[in-house]
Design an enzyme around this catalytic site. Structure first.
Site, PDB file in Angstrom:
ATOM      1  N   THR B  17      -3.323  -8.671  -0.714  1.00  0.00           N
ATOM      2  CA  THR B  17      -3.999  -7.366  -0.781  1.00  0.00           C
ATOM      3  C   THR B  17      -4.627  -7.067  -2.143  1.00  0.00           C
ATOM      4  O   THR B  17      -5.280  -6.050  -2.315  1.00  0.00           O
ATOM      5  CB  THR B  17      -3.030  -6.231  -0.397  1.00  0.00           C
ATOM      6  OG1 THR B  17      -1.908  -6.288  -1.302  1.00  0.00           O
ATOM      7  CG2 THR B  17      -2.530  -6.387   1.022  1.00  0.00           C
ATOM      8  N   GLY B  18      -4.415  -7.956  -3.124  1.00  0.00           N
ATOM      9  CA  GLY B  18      -5.022  -7.738  -4.445  1.00  0.00           C
ATOM     10  C   GLY B  18      -6.513  -8.035  -4.392  1.00  0.00           C
ATOM     11  O   GLY B  18      -7.038  -8.492  -3.372  1.00  0.00           O
ATOM     12  N   GLU B  20      -8.480 -10.338  -6.005  1.00  0.00           N
ATOM     13  CA  GLU B  20      -8.788 -11.758  -5.844  1.00  0.00           C
ATOM     14  C   GLU B  20      -8.428 -12.235  -4.447  1.00  0.00           C
ATOM     15  O   GLU B  20      -9.214 -12.903  -3.778  1.00  0.00           O
ATOM     16  CB  GLU B  20      -7.991 -12.586  -6.862  1.00  0.00           C
ATOM     17  CG  GLU B  20      -8.410 -12.365  -8.292  1.00  0.00           C
ATOM     18  CD  GLU B  20      -9.657 -13.152  -8.629  1.00  0.00           C
ATOM     19  OE1 GLU B  20      -9.657 -14.377  -8.435  1.00  0.00           O
ATOM     20  OE2 GLU B  20     -10.634 -12.525  -9.062  1.00  0.00           O
ATOM     21  N   LYS B  43       4.370  -4.195   0.996  1.00  0.00           N
ATOM     22  CA  LYS B  43       3.325  -3.767   1.928  1.00  0.00           C
ATOM     23  C   LYS B  43       3.511  -4.369   3.321  1.00  0.00           C
ATOM     24  O   LYS B  43       2.606  -4.337   4.163  1.00  0.00           O
ATOM     25  CB  LYS B  43       1.943  -4.144   1.385  1.00  0.00           C
ATOM     26  CG  LYS B  43       1.589  -3.327   0.144  1.00  0.00           C
ATOM     27  CD  LYS B  43       0.124  -3.393  -0.197  1.00  0.00           C
ATOM     28  CE  LYS B  43      -0.150  -2.517  -1.415  1.00  0.00           C
ATOM     29  NZ  LYS B  43      -1.466  -2.738  -1.989  1.00  0.00           N
ATOM     30  N   THR B  97      -3.893 -19.574  -9.426  1.00  0.00           N
ATOM     31  CA  THR B  97      -3.632 -18.854 -10.677  1.00  0.00           C
ATOM     32  C   THR B  97      -3.824 -19.693 -11.942  1.00  0.00           C
ATOM     33  O   THR B  97      -3.286 -20.789 -12.051  1.00  0.00           O
ATOM     34  CB  THR B  97      -2.195 -18.309 -10.665  1.00  0.00           C
ATOM     35  OG1 THR B  97      -1.985 -17.632  -9.431  1.00  0.00           O
ATOM     36  CG2 THR B  97      -1.954 -17.371 -11.839  1.00  0.00           C
ATOM     37  N   GLU B  98      -4.569 -19.133 -12.893  1.00  0.00           N
ATOM     38  CA  GLU B  98      -4.747 -19.761 -14.199  1.00  0.00           C
ATOM     39  C   GLU B  98      -3.888 -19.034 -15.225  1.00  0.00           C
ATOM     40  O   GLU B  98      -3.762 -17.814 -15.155  1.00  0.00           O
ATOM     41  CB  GLU B  98      -6.229 -19.673 -14.623  1.00  0.00           C
ATOM     42  CG  GLU B  98      -6.479 -20.247 -15.994  1.00  0.00           C
ATOM     43  CD  GLU B  98      -7.944 -20.262 -16.414  1.00  0.00           C
ATOM     44  OE1 GLU B  98      -8.783 -19.774 -15.637  1.00  0.00           O
ATOM     45  OE2 GLU B  98      -8.220 -20.757 -17.511  1.00  0.00           O
ATOM     46  N   TYR B 159     -17.850 -29.082  -7.770  1.00  0.00           N
ATOM     47  CA  TYR B 159     -18.978 -28.586  -6.976  1.00  0.00           C
ATOM     48  C   TYR B 159     -20.215 -29.418  -7.273  1.00  0.00           C
ATOM     49  O   TYR B 159     -20.981 -29.784  -6.387  1.00  0.00           O
ATOM     50  CB  TYR B 159     -19.282 -27.108  -7.256  1.00  0.00           C
ATOM     51  CG  TYR B 159     -18.089 -26.180  -7.248  1.00  0.00           C
ATOM     52  CD1 TYR B 159     -16.901 -26.534  -6.602  1.00  0.00           C
ATOM     53  CD2 TYR B 159     -18.136 -24.944  -7.884  1.00  0.00           C
ATOM     54  CE1 TYR B 159     -15.809 -25.681  -6.605  1.00  0.00           C
ATOM     55  CE2 TYR B 159     -17.052 -24.086  -7.885  1.00  0.00           C
ATOM     56  CZ  TYR B 159     -15.891 -24.462  -7.264  1.00  0.00           C
ATOM     57  OH  TYR B 159     -14.811 -23.616  -7.275  1.00  0.00           O
ATOM     58  N   GLU B 209     -10.633 -35.689 -16.872  1.00  0.00           N
ATOM     59  CA  GLU B 209     -11.073 -35.177 -18.166  1.00  0.00           C
ATOM     60  C   GLU B 209     -10.089 -35.625 -19.233  1.00  0.00           C
ATOM     61  O   GLU B 209      -9.059 -36.235 -18.909  1.00  0.00           O
ATOM     62  CB  GLU B 209     -11.209 -33.639 -18.124  1.00  0.00           C
ATOM     63  CG  GLU B 209      -9.917 -32.914 -17.826  1.00  0.00           C
ATOM     64  CD  GLU B 209     -10.116 -31.425 -17.510  1.00  0.00           C
ATOM     65  OE1 GLU B 209     -11.192 -31.050 -16.998  1.00  0.00           O
ATOM     66  OE2 GLU B 209      -9.182 -30.655 -17.774  1.00  0.00           O
ATOM     67  N   HIS B 247      -9.560 -25.850 -20.476  1.00  0.00           N
ATOM     68  CA  HIS B 247      -8.343 -26.071 -19.701  1.00  0.00           C
ATOM     69  C   HIS B 247      -7.154 -26.279 -20.642  1.00  0.00           C
ATOM     70  O   HIS B 247      -7.280 -26.959 -21.663  1.00  0.00           O
ATOM     71  CB  HIS B 247      -8.485 -27.317 -18.825  1.00  0.00           C
ATOM     72  CG  HIS B 247      -9.398 -27.118 -17.650  1.00  0.00           C
ATOM     73  ND1 HIS B 247     -10.088 -28.156 -17.070  1.00  0.00           N
ATOM     74  CD2 HIS B 247      -9.729 -26.015 -16.952  1.00  0.00           C
ATOM     75  CE1 HIS B 247     -10.806 -27.691 -16.056  1.00  0.00           C
ATOM     76  NE2 HIS B 247     -10.612 -26.389 -15.977  1.00  0.00           N
TER      77      HIS B 247
END
Lengths: 404, 290
Positions: B17-18, B20, B43, B97-98, B159, B209, B247
């Site tokens: 429900t947030g 994001e 909720k 989540t970051e 992407y 990376e 990162h």
């Protein structure tokens, strides 16, 4: 987040880790007073004056334009004041600072720990950090203290020991004893080392640190075990749990443009190339830097504008990149997924017009949602902006622009 | 075929429900993903996006038969959310989540060690099996159903690679963003292994990376067990040592985790390594058609 030695030692002390004690000073007078306190409170008539910068190699490093080393012994408070005045305000160049060095604005006046006693003092090395392979914390230690650990790892890897910590139970007593035995200790020194290791790990765990490096850990002539230096790096992601650590941040140690970028929530790292870049996403940002290099340029920065590439962030990005006089061109590379390219294009045009006096070529590569419309917006804006859709085209434009 | 998720996956959204959670759950539903409900403590019992909200993941699993979860909760509570999903029997946990503290992830990894589940992320774009299920924040329209498996540490760079593939007519079996943190659930090697075992995947794109040793681990595994062509790219060839590049895990710590070192190992192990990120798609096309 990196912190200074004097701050790290304060933290270690609160967890019962024995350290080389001292007082921080910002002026020669304060250094003198600190030396006097070291004398009375720690019974140390000599003291060590240590430049406080976020970089190692201070003992061998020199203040620019002089022969002054970053760490020096003073035989009395007057001498401490003299050394402090030589260091403060100077730029210390060490193997880790690079040729530009770092400004010394504080010194730590610490007790002399190499005092005479019944036994020979001995230096060790100890660090605590995350082992990404095992996904556990590891204590790395060796009898070869006071030296560069990378060098020890290269020349005598057999002397480096590692102890992994099971996260479910934490550091166990047998592990602390094993470390002390492997360092060849016995008697009082053995017990002191067990205590030292246990307290050190507790401090690492409780502070959510990313790295502790204690080099050297010293066995004094009377068998005490103390941290003579302390390099502590805190986990940025965990700072929300330690509000008091915010005060430990020293902005003067950071690049001012990086600090400014942070205020706009932009992730910026200054580099020394000639082509600036502005990208959404860290991986694509690194890849864009690589593209610049492959196109004959050198990246001037890393800049991740994150998920919201709007007029405001683009403008802030432009200003930050252009504050670097080495920048000869800017490549904006946005892959529009959820963020639409036409909106980003409008943002670029708006930011460009607002700044007004952009003298260098800008290459805008917008790919993803509404990329064609975005290219049209850029092409019809009348600005000195080159547009591209494919990454390859963008790379070719960079090459073309650099050749003039 | 695909790996980990498909049209039969039943997805529960943690942090439903947030802001994001709402935004991305909507996008996932529009893509056709089978989102069966969500969890927001306190909720439970209400409806959100026409789907039931539960107080706990356990209730959601009981009520909907959910077997996949996607997490959109703030960093301070994300580790707790991952463990809750694992405890409730969720098989594939995707954590977007970051900014989760490293210590929390050390605990999570230890907690998950005896659980029968796969964690993807954190700090990742998620996982997508084109035309079947999008469990993440990636733009769905650039993907196309096909036979290339994509594994990557990055979001937008994934992407980029996928877009190049799609434009060359190379669709994807599944694309998985494993995340850029120092500690993540599914590793590059594990994802590659799943793709090698998936009969519907004919080629693999592996994007890494700087920092850590996951690409080298995957490369060595490929040398031993690889049966399909792999195209590889490492971002950060120009990154200076000791600096964190966005990162949390993207930092050169020694001589083994530079882009050059990783690319050398990958090439030695038979991976088709490209220097330029603009060449990823073309390389795969050439390898498959050469």
């Amino acid at each position: 987040m990196n912190i200074h030695e004097y701050q790290a030692k304060e933290i270690l002390k609160t967890f019962g880790v024995a350290v080389q004690n001292g007082f921080v000073a910002e002026t020669a007078e304060e250094a003198k007073a600190a030396a006097e306190r070291v004398k009375t409170e720690y019974d140390s008539s000599w003291c060590v004056v240590k430049a406080q910068i976020h970089a190692g190699g201070r003992g061998k490093g020199k203040v620019m334009g002089s022969e002054q080393r970053g760490v020096q012994v003073a035989k009395n408070p007057e001498q401490a004041a003299e050394i402090a005045s030589n260091l403060l305000g100077g730029t210390l160049v060490t193997i880790q600072t690079g040729p530009i060095g770092k400004l010394v604005s504080k010194v730590l006046v610490a007790q002399d720990v190499f005092y005479p006693g019944p036994n020979e003092p001995k230096e060790y090395y100890m660090s605590v950090l995350l082992d990404r392979t095992t996904k556990q914390n590891v204590i790395i230690y060796t009898t070869e203290g006071g030296m560069d650990i990378e060098e020890v790892a290269e020349h005598s890897p057999e002397k480096i020991h590692k102890e992994w910590i099971n996260p479910a139970v934490g550091l166990q007593g047998f592990q602390a004893r094993k470390i002390a035995f492997n360092l060849g200790l016995e008697g009082t020194a053995f017990k002191e080392m067990v205590k030292f290791v246990s307290a050190l790990y507790k401090a690492y765990d409780a502070t959510d640190s990313a790295m502790f490096e204690i080099n050297p850990v010293l066995k004094t002539s009377d068998d005490k075990i103390i941290a003579v230096d302390a390099k502590v790096s805190l986990d940025d992601n965990a700072l929300f749990r330690h509000k008091d650590f915010a005060a430990l941040r020293d902005l003067s140690e950071e690049d001012p443009t990086e600090v400014e970028a942070g205020n706009y929530n932009l992730n910026y790292v200054k580099l020394d190339g000639n082509v600036g870049c502005m990208v959404n996403g860290a991986g694509l940002a690194m890849a864009t830097m690589d593209i610049i290099k492959l196109s004959g340029g050198e990246p001037a920065n890393f800049l991740d504008v994150g998920g919201t590439a709007n007029a405001e962030t683009v403008e802030a990005g432009f200003r930050i990149i252009m504050s670097d006089p080495n920048v000869k061109a800017i490549l904006i590379n946005i892959f529009g997924g959820i963020v639409r390219c036409d909106r980003v294009a409008n943002g670029v045009v708006e930011a460009y017009r607002k700044i007004g006096d952009i003298q260098i070529p800008i290459i805008v590569r917008l790919q993803g949602t509404n990329a064609e419309e975005a290219k049209k917006i850029i092409d019809e804006s009348g600005l000195q902006v080159f547009s591209a859709i494919a990454l390859k085209e963008a790379a070719e434009l960079v090459e073309k622009v650099l050749k003039g | 075929m695909s790996i980990l998720v498909n049209k039969d996956s039943k997805i529960v959204v943690q942090g439903f429900t947030g802001n994001e959670g709402t935004f991305h759950a909507t996008q996932m539903i529009e893509y056709g993903t089978n989102v069966v409900g969500g969890v927001t403590p306190g909720k439970g019992g209400s409806l959100h996006l026409d789907r039931p909200v539960f107080n706990t993941v356990q209730e959601a699993v009981k009520g909907t038969g959910a077997n996949v979860s996607i997490i959109f909760v703030p960093p301070a509570f994300a580790a707790d959310a991952i463990m809750e999903a694992a405890d409730a029997g969720i098989k594939v946990i995707v954590c977007i989540t970051e900014g989760i503290p490293t210590k929390d992830m050390v605990m999570v990894k230890a907690y998950l060690s005896d659980k029968d589940c796969t964690l993807i992320g954190p700090n990742c774009p998620g996982i997508i099996t084109p035309g079947e299920a999008k469990i993440g924040i990636m733009p769905g329209f650039i993907f196309k159903k096909g036979h290339i498996g994509v594994v990557s540490k990055s979001g937008t760079l994934t992407y980029e690679a996928v877009d190049q593939l799609t434009k060359l007519g190379l669709g994807q079996s599944t694309a998985i963003g494993i995340g850029g943190d120092p500690i993540i659930g599914t590793t590059t090697k594990e994802a590659v292994e799943m793709f090698m075992n998936d009969p519907d995947t004919h080629g693999i794109v592996m994007i890494g990376e700087i920092g850590g040793g996951m690409e080298a681990e995957a490369a060595r595994w490929i040398k031993e067990h690889g049966t399909k062509p792999v195209v590889g790219f490492i971002a950060g060839q120009t990154a200076p040592p000791g600096r964190r590049m966005g990162h949390a895990g993207a930092i050169v710590g020694g001589k083994d985790d530079t882009a050059a070192a990783k690319m050398a190992i990958m090439a030695e192990c038979g991976i088709h390594v490209v220097d330029s990120p603009a060449e990823i798609g073309q390389k795969m096309f050439d390898v498959l058609n050469g």
